[in-house]
Design a protein around this motif. Structure first.
Motif, short mmCIF file in Angstrom:
data_model
loop_
_atom_site.label_atom_id
_atom_site.label_comp_id
_atom_site.label_asym_id
_atom_site.label_seq_id
_atom_site.Cartn_x
_atom_site.Cartn_y
_atom_site.Cartn_z
N ARG A 1 -8.65 -3.29 -5.89
CA ARG A 1 -7.60 -3.38 -5.00
C ARG A 1 -6.93 -4.45 -5.28
O ARG A 1 -5.51 -4.47 -5.60
CB ARG A 1 -7.64 -3.71 -3.63
N GLU A 2 -7.61 -6.23 -5.56
CA GLU A 2 -6.63 -6.73 -5.66
C GLU A 2 -6.00 -6.61 -7.15
O GLU A 2 -4.59 -6.77 -7.31
CB GLU A 2 -7.57 -7.95 -6.27
N LEU B 1 -2.84 -4.10 -6.64
CA LEU B 1 -2.04 -5.62 -6.19
C LEU B 1 -1.22 -6.07 -7.27
O LEU B 1 0.17 -5.83 -7.73
CB LEU B 1 -1.92 -6.08 -5.34
N ASP B 2 -1.81 -6.72 -7.94
CA ASP B 2 -1.20 -7.19 -8.97
C ASP B 2 -0.37 -6.88 -10.16
O ASP B 2 0.87 -7.10 -10.66
CB ASP B 2 -2.29 -8.26 -9.74
N GLU C 1 3.33 -5.01 -1.63
CA GLU C 1 2.14 -5.10 -0.67
C GLU C 1 0.87 -4.64 -0.40
O GLU C 1 0.87 -2.78 -0.24
CB GLU C 1 3.46 -4.94 0.85
N PRO C 2 -0.17 -5.34 0.65
CA PRO C 2 -1.20 -4.87 0.67
C PRO C 2 -1.55 -3.75 1.59
O PRO C 2 -1.67 -2.50 1.24
CB PRO C 2 -1.92 -5.95 1.22
N ARG C 3 -0.41 -3.34 2.53
CA ARG C 3 -0.46 -2.52 3.26
C ARG C 3 0.09 -1.03 2.87
O ARG C 3 -0.05 -0.07 3.27
CB ARG C 3 0.52 -2.85 4.23
N LEU D 1 -0.08 0.11 -0.44
CA LEU D 1 -1.27 0.43 -1.33
C LEU D 1 -2.19 0.18 -0.39
O LEU D 1 -2.19 2.02 -0.91
CB LEU D 1 -1.93 -1.02 -1.83
N GLU D 2 -2.56 0.22 0.73
CA GLU D 2 -3.20 0.77 1.78
C GLU D 2 -3.04 2.23 2.33
O GLU D 2 -3.66 3.07 1.90
CB GLU D 2 -3.93 -0.25 2.65
#
Length: 122
Positions: free
Chosen positions: A81-82, A85-86, A91-93, A95-96
């Motif tokens: 996931r990281e 994101l990069d 934003e993390p949310r 991506l989720e």
């Protein structure tokens, strides 16, 4: 002007929401009330039936971001996931949310190797 206590976005007067004592913006409020759920059998059944009815397979019918996620996983074999994101600048949310859709469509899955969780194609 108020600021969202979760994302720090400015909030116009009268446009804020209270969530357990936190002042949040509409986007954060909706996310808090209805977070994406990757493991949801009814969502999987619905997504698969809809895609079948529309004659969609593979990445047909996906958004550009969803296609890019699938492409990155395809190119690399597996990603964290990281890393996504990069690479995507999400934003993390966000991506989720995208990953939940891809998991419901049985296009992406998670697997654990040691202590690391990777995303792979289904």
């Amino acid at each position: 002007m108020l600021r969202c206590q979760r994302c720090q976005a400015p909030i116009e007067e009268g446009e804020s929401y209270d969530y357990y004592g936190q002042t949040v913006c509409e986007d954060c409020y909706i996310y808090l009330l209805n977070p994406p759920k990757a493991c949801d059998p009814m969502a999987v059944a619905s997504a698969l039936a809809t895609r079948q009815a529309l004659g969609q397979s593979g990445t047909e019918g996906l958004t550009e971001v969803q296609r890019r996620i699938c492409s990155l996983i395809e190119e690399r074999g597996k990603v964290t996931r990281e890393e996504l994101l990069d690479l995507l600048g999400l934003e993390p949310r966000d991506l989720e949310r995208q990953l939940a859709v891809l998991r419901h469509c049985e296009l992406v899955r998670a697997c654990k190797e040691g202590s690391q969780i990777y995303l792979t194609r289904w």
